[in-house]
Enzyme design. Sequence first.
Site, PDB file in Angstrom:
ATOM      1  N   TYR A  18       0.842  -1.199   0.000  1.00 42.74           N
ATOM      2  CA  TYR A  18       0.000   0.000   0.000  1.00 42.74           C
ATOM      3  C   TYR A  18       0.880   1.253   0.000  1.00 42.74           C
ATOM      4  O   TYR A  18       0.662   2.180  -0.773  1.00 42.74           O
ATOM      5  CB  TYR A  18      -0.922  -0.019   1.220  1.00 42.74           C
ATOM      6  CG  TYR A  18      -1.913   1.109   1.271  1.00 42.74           C
ATOM      7  CD1 TYR A  18      -3.164   0.997   0.671  1.00 42.74           C
ATOM      8  CD2 TYR A  18      -1.604   2.303   1.923  1.00 42.74           C
ATOM      9  CE1 TYR A  18      -4.076   2.041   0.721  1.00 42.74           C
ATOM     10  CE2 TYR A  18      -2.507   3.341   1.975  1.00 42.74           C
ATOM     11  CZ  TYR A  18      -3.743   3.207   1.369  1.00 42.74           C
ATOM     12  OH  TYR A  18      -4.639   4.252   1.417  1.00 42.74           O
ATOM     13  N   HIS A  22       1.386   4.130  -3.031  1.00 42.16           N
ATOM     14  CA  HIS A  22       1.131   5.551  -2.771  1.00 42.16           C
ATOM     15  C   HIS A  22       2.398   6.393  -2.949  1.00 42.16           C
ATOM     16  O   HIS A  22       2.313   7.560  -3.321  1.00 42.16           O
ATOM     17  CB  HIS A  22       0.502   5.754  -1.393  1.00 42.16           C
ATOM     18  CG  HIS A  22      -0.962   5.522  -1.401  1.00 42.16           C
ATOM     19  ND1 HIS A  22      -1.513   4.259  -1.401  1.00 42.16           N
ATOM     20  CD2 HIS A  22      -1.996   6.390  -1.446  1.00 42.16           C
ATOM     21  CE1 HIS A  22      -2.837   4.366  -1.434  1.00 42.16           C
ATOM     22  NE2 HIS A  22      -3.155   5.646  -1.465  1.00 42.16           N
ATOM     23  N   TYR A  41      -3.591  16.090   2.236  1.00 44.17           N
ATOM     24  CA  TYR A  41      -4.237  14.780   2.391  1.00 44.17           C
ATOM     25  C   TYR A  41      -3.202  13.803   2.939  1.00 44.17           C
ATOM     26  O   TYR A  41      -2.137  13.633   2.349  1.00 44.17           O
ATOM     27  CB  TYR A  41      -4.749  14.354   1.013  1.00 44.17           C
ATOM     28  CG  TYR A  41      -5.505  13.051   0.897  1.00 44.17           C
ATOM     29  CD1 TYR A  41      -5.832  12.261   1.974  1.00 44.17           C
ATOM     30  CD2 TYR A  41      -5.903  12.620  -0.361  1.00 44.17           C
ATOM     31  CE1 TYR A  41      -6.538  11.088   1.823  1.00 44.17           C
ATOM     32  CE2 TYR A  41      -6.610  11.442  -0.528  1.00 44.17           C
ATOM     33  CZ  TYR A  41      -6.922  10.674   0.560  1.00 44.17           C
ATOM     34  OH  TYR A  41      -7.614   9.508   0.402  1.00 44.17           O
ATOM     35  N   TRP A  76      -7.600   3.900 -10.378  1.00 42.43           N
ATOM     36  CA  TRP A  76      -6.850   3.820  -9.118  1.00 42.43           C
ATOM     37  C   TRP A  76      -7.505   2.818  -8.183  1.00 42.43           C
ATOM     38  O   TRP A  76      -6.826   2.008  -7.548  1.00 42.43           O
ATOM     39  CB  TRP A  76      -6.753   5.201  -8.467  1.00 42.43           C
ATOM     40  CG  TRP A  76      -5.994   5.173  -7.170  1.00 42.43           C
ATOM     41  CD1 TRP A  76      -6.512   5.223  -5.918  1.00 42.43           C
ATOM     42  CD2 TRP A  76      -4.574   5.064  -7.012  1.00 42.43           C
ATOM     43  NE1 TRP A  76      -5.510   5.166  -4.980  1.00 42.43           N
ATOM     44  CE2 TRP A  76      -4.306   5.061  -5.625  1.00 42.43           C
ATOM     45  CE3 TRP A  76      -3.510   4.969  -7.903  1.00 42.43           C
ATOM     46  CZ2 TRP A  76      -3.014   4.972  -5.114  1.00 42.43           C
ATOM     47  CZ3 TRP A  76      -2.217   4.884  -7.387  1.00 42.43           C
ATOM     48  CH2 TRP A  76      -1.986   4.885  -6.008  1.00 42.43           C
ATOM     49  N   TRP A  77      -8.823   2.872  -8.067  1.00 47.01           N
ATOM     50  CA  TRP A  77      -9.514   1.902  -7.213  1.00 47.01           C
ATOM     51  C   TRP A  77      -9.243   0.480  -7.666  1.00 47.01           C
ATOM     52  O   TRP A  77      -9.012  -0.402  -6.844  1.00 47.01           O
ATOM     53  CB  TRP A  77     -11.008   2.168  -7.204  1.00 47.01           C
ATOM     54  CG  TRP A  77     -11.427   3.415  -6.508  1.00 47.01           C
ATOM     55  CD1 TRP A  77     -10.683   4.192  -5.646  1.00 47.01           C
ATOM     56  CD2 TRP A  77     -12.690   4.039  -6.606  1.00 47.01           C
ATOM     57  NE1 TRP A  77     -11.423   5.257  -5.216  1.00 47.01           N
ATOM     58  CE2 TRP A  77     -12.656   5.196  -5.786  1.00 47.01           C
ATOM     59  CE3 TRP A  77     -13.850   3.751  -7.304  1.00 47.01           C
ATOM     60  CZ2 TRP A  77     -13.749   6.039  -5.649  1.00 47.01           C
ATOM     61  CZ3 TRP A  77     -14.935   4.589  -7.168  1.00 47.01           C
ATOM     62  CH2 TRP A  77     -14.878   5.723  -6.352  1.00 47.01           C
TER      63      TRP A  77
END
Length: 104
Positions: A18, A22, A41, A76-77
Amino acid sequence: MQKYAFRMMLKPGMAQEYRRRHDAIWPELAELLRAAGIRDYSIHLDPETDALFAVLWRRDDHGMDDLPGHPVMRRWWAHMADLMQTHPDGQPVAVPLIPMFHLP
């Protein structure tokens, strides 16, 4: 500006991947988020539970509600779906968090 916080869940053992994905966030995704009014963010991991806690700032006239229909967001999902809990349409399961305390 509005502060918005939410929780997502990683699948066990997926924290390193993950982070890697990112760290290599797509420029077009970063631009899409900025264009939607999102700033500052961050996502944090609770390693004991694999819970992800996200906090972002968004303009009062943000466009976050339009993101689920955007092709870049949907790609992206799909790219992240093997790492985390998702809805049938691929959107991450995200639970809004309720502010309880703030020390300015």
